[in-house]
Scaffold this motif. Structure first.
Motif, PDB file in Angstrom:
ATOM      1  N   HIS A 182       0.835  -1.211   0.000  1.00 51.79           N
ATOM      2  CA  HIS A 182       0.000   0.000   0.000  1.00 51.79           C
ATOM      3  C   HIS A 182       0.872   1.264   0.000  1.00 51.79           C
ATOM      4  CE1 HIS A 182      -4.228  -1.303   0.415  1.00 51.79           C
ATOM      5  NE2 HIS A 182      -3.728  -2.363   1.021  1.00 51.79           N
ATOM      6  N   VAL A 183       1.932   1.258   0.794  1.00 58.23           N
ATOM      7  CA  VAL A 183       2.820   2.422   0.866  1.00 58.23           C
ATOM      8  C   VAL A 183       3.521   2.651  -0.474  1.00 58.23           C
ATOM      9  CG1 VAL A 183       4.938   3.307   1.918  1.00 58.23           C
ATOM     10  CG2 VAL A 183       3.159   2.318   3.359  1.00 58.23           C
ATOM     11  N   PHE A 184       3.994   1.594  -1.099  1.00 58.85           N
ATOM     12  CA  PHE A 184       4.662   1.720  -2.396  1.00 58.85           C
ATOM     13  C   PHE A 184       3.735   2.329  -3.440  1.00 58.85           C
ATOM     14  CE2 PHE A 184       8.214  -1.758  -2.127  1.00 58.85           C
ATOM     15  CZ  PHE A 184       8.824  -1.031  -1.120  1.00 58.85           C
ATOM     16  N   VAL A 185       2.496   1.857  -3.470  1.00 63.96           N
ATOM     17  CA  VAL A 185       1.525   2.392  -4.436  1.00 63.96           C
ATOM     18  C   VAL A 185       1.232   3.855  -4.132  1.00 63.96           C
ATOM     19  CG1 VAL A 185      -0.852   2.243  -5.269  1.00 63.96           C
ATOM     20  CG2 VAL A 185       0.485   0.154  -4.954  1.00 63.96           C
ATOM     21  N   LYS A 186       1.055   4.173  -2.865  1.00 69.34           N
ATOM     22  CA  LYS A 186       0.782   5.549  -2.453  1.00 69.34           C
ATOM     23  C   LYS A 186       1.909   6.484  -2.865  1.00 69.34           C
ATOM     24  CE  LYS A 186      -0.165   8.343   1.684  1.00 69.34           C
ATOM     25  NZ  LYS A 186      -0.307   8.318   3.172  1.00 69.34           N
ATOM     26  N   GLU A 187       3.145   5.961  -2.839  1.00 62.99           N
ATOM     27  CA  GLU A 187       4.309   6.784  -3.182  1.00 62.99           C
ATOM     28  C   GLU A 187       4.657   6.728  -4.665  1.00 62.99           C
ATOM     29  OE1 GLU A 187       6.061   9.042  -1.633  1.00 62.99           O
ATOM     30  OE2 GLU A 187       4.809   8.899   0.166  1.00 62.99           O
ATOM     31  N   GLY A 188       3.710   6.288  -5.497  1.00 63.54           N
ATOM     32  CA  GLY A 188       3.842   6.470  -6.937  1.00 63.54           C
ATOM     33  C   GLY A 188       4.398   5.316  -7.731  1.00 63.54           C
ATOM     34  N   ALA A 189       4.596   4.138  -7.105  1.00 71.41           N
ATOM     35  CA  ALA A 189       5.112   3.002  -7.866  1.00 71.41           C
ATOM     36  C   ALA A 189       4.205   2.729  -9.070  1.00 71.41           C
ATOM     37  CB  ALA A 189       5.204   1.771  -6.993  1.00 71.41           C
ATOM     38  N   ARG A 190       4.820   2.512 -10.218  1.00 74.94           N
ATOM     39  CA  ARG A 190       4.052   2.218 -11.440  1.00 74.94           C
ATOM     40  C   ARG A 190       3.320   0.895 -11.317  1.00 74.94           C
ATOM     41  NH1 ARG A 190       5.960  -0.149 -16.466  1.00 74.94           N
ATOM     42  NH2 ARG A 190       8.127   0.095 -15.791  1.00 74.94           N
ATOM     43  N   MET A 191       3.976  -0.088 -10.711  1.00 76.01           N
ATOM     44  CA  MET A 191       3.352  -1.378 -10.477  1.00 76.01           C
ATOM     45  C   MET A 191       4.009  -2.053  -9.281  1.00 76.01           C
ATOM     46  SD  MET A 191       1.170  -3.757 -11.026  1.00 76.01           S
ATOM     47  CE  MET A 191       0.382  -3.043 -12.476  1.00 76.01           C
ATOM     48  N   VAL A 192       3.187  -2.652  -8.423  1.00 76.90           N
ATOM     49  CA  VAL A 192       3.687  -3.475  -7.323  1.00 76.90           C
ATOM     50  C   VAL A 192       3.147  -4.886  -7.534  1.00 76.90           C
ATOM     51  CG1 VAL A 192       3.789  -3.859  -4.837  1.00 76.90           C
ATOM     52  CG2 VAL A 192       3.704  -1.519  -5.735  1.00 76.90           C
ATOM     53  N   VAL A 193       4.058  -5.829  -7.632  1.00 80.49           N
ATOM     54  CA  VAL A 193       3.693  -7.233  -7.816  1.00 80.49           C
ATOM     55  C   VAL A 193       3.750  -7.922  -6.458  1.00 80.49           C
ATOM     56  CG1 VAL A 193       4.286  -9.403  -8.942  1.00 80.49           C
ATOM     57  CG2 VAL A 193       4.600  -7.235 -10.169  1.00 80.49           C
ATOM     58  N   ILE A 194       2.611  -8.415  -6.011  1.00 81.37           N
ATOM     59  CA  ILE A 194       2.546  -9.187  -4.775  1.00 81.37           C
ATOM     60  C   ILE A 194       2.860 -10.634  -5.098  1.00 81.37           C
ATOM     61  CG2 ILE A 194       1.020 -10.073  -2.975  1.00 81.37           C
ATOM     62  CD1 ILE A 194      -0.609  -7.509  -3.228  1.00 81.37           C
ATOM     63  N   ALA A 195       3.805 -11.219  -4.370  1.00 76.00           N
ATOM     64  CA  ALA A 195       4.135 -12.632  -4.505  1.00 76.00           C
ATOM     65  C   ALA A 195       3.846 -13.319  -3.180  1.00 76.00           C
ATOM     66  CB  ALA A 195       5.605 -12.796  -4.882  1.00 76.00           C
ATOM     67  N   ASP A 196       3.037 -14.378  -3.221  1.00 76.22           N
ATOM     68  CA  ASP A 196       2.638 -15.027  -1.978  1.00 76.22           C
ATOM     69  C   ASP A 196       2.074 -16.404  -2.313  1.00 76.22           C
ATOM     70  OD1 ASP A 196       1.508 -15.478   0.743  1.00 76.22           O
ATOM     71  OD2 ASP A 196       1.765 -13.310   0.961  1.00 76.22           O
TER      72      ASP A 196
END
Length: 268
Positions: A33-47
């Motif tokens: 959530h923090v990465f997206v809020k700070e403008g990341a173009r894409m965050v890939v969740i791996a789980d």
């Protein structure tokens, strides 16, 4: 850095592509959530928690966040995670190696169970090493001055009164981080770790068999700093610092988010 997209936009991760392992819950979810809020173009969740991972991605928006099933114990899973991210989004700027498991028993040294320890090490130590390996390879090949951040623990510096295998595995994570920071420095790739004190997450709640409030009360004894309760957002903010250009000359650091840890406390 002067003229960087993050500086111009005011967002610290503007245009970046990040992977967060263990991003379906706890610290990883908050970091996503923090990465997206700070403008990341894409965050890939791996789980390996498919349902939760998909829920997190959809709640954020699949134009900014996506989910890939990945068991970091399996080398082909990690290799596929990195390659599919590159194939779809062009590069990897940030890898947050956050996935991990805890001890299933008290695992004191005098009753040390090797088979349990092997399972903990397979995820926390070897799995994390695989994530660093493939992220670093991708960054080197693309000539990206990336940032790799590993989630360690105060138990990786101080030891623990129990959960010996978990403590050992987190010592290994810090050793991995320090070795990687030396080996990857010539490529401009920074490698650091964060070491939280005890806090309430789905993992710690399961390990202690207690709800979040009770876990927070237990862990409050582990910190000298009073008047604040350590929560996942505090750790995510530390990860953000290490992932962003704000820490452009910081590598090989284990950033302890521990409120001045009380040595000898009953920690996990």
């Amino acid at each position: 850095m002067a003229g960087s997209s993050s500086t111009l936009s005011g967002l610290r991760l503007a245009g970046k592509v990040a992977i967060v392992t263990g991003g379906a819950s706890g610290i990883g979810k908050e970091t996503t959530h923090v990465f997206v809020k700070e403008g990341a173009r894409m965050v890939v969740i791996a789980d390996i928690q498919d349902e939760l991972g998909i829920q997190v991605a959809e709640s954020i928006g699949t134009d900014k966040c996506t989910f890939i099933h990945c068991d970091i114990r399996i080398e082909d899973d990690v290799k596929n995670l990195v390659q599919s991210t590159i194939n779809t989004y062009g590069q990897i700027d940030i890898m947050h190696c956050n996935a991990g498991i805890g001890s299933t028993t008290d695992q004191t040294l005098l009753q040390f169970d090797v088979s349990q320890a092997n399972g903990v090490f397979a995820t926390n130590a070897i799995g994390t090493a695989l994530c660093v390996k493939y992220a670093a390879r991708a960054m080197v090949e693309a000539k990206v001055r990336g940032s790799i951040v590993c989630t360690a623990s105060t138990t990786g510096s101080y030891g623990a009164a129990r959960v010996t295998d978990y403590s050992m595995s987190k010592h290994a994570v810090i050793g991995l981080m320090r070795s990687a920071s030396v080996q990857l420095a010539k490529y401009g790739i920074r490698v650091n770790s964060v070491s939280p004190n005890g806090l309430a997450t789905p993992l710690s709640e399961k390990m202690l068999g207690a709800d979040a409030k009770t876990v927070e009360e237990v862990f409050s004894k582990n910190s000298m700093l009073k008047g604040v309760v350590l929560r996942t957002n505090n750790v995510a903010d530390a990860v953000l610092f290490l992932a962003s250009n704000e820490s452009d000359f910081v590598t090989g650091l284990d950033l302890r988010v521990d409120g001045n840890f009380v040595t000898g406390a009953e920690v996990i």
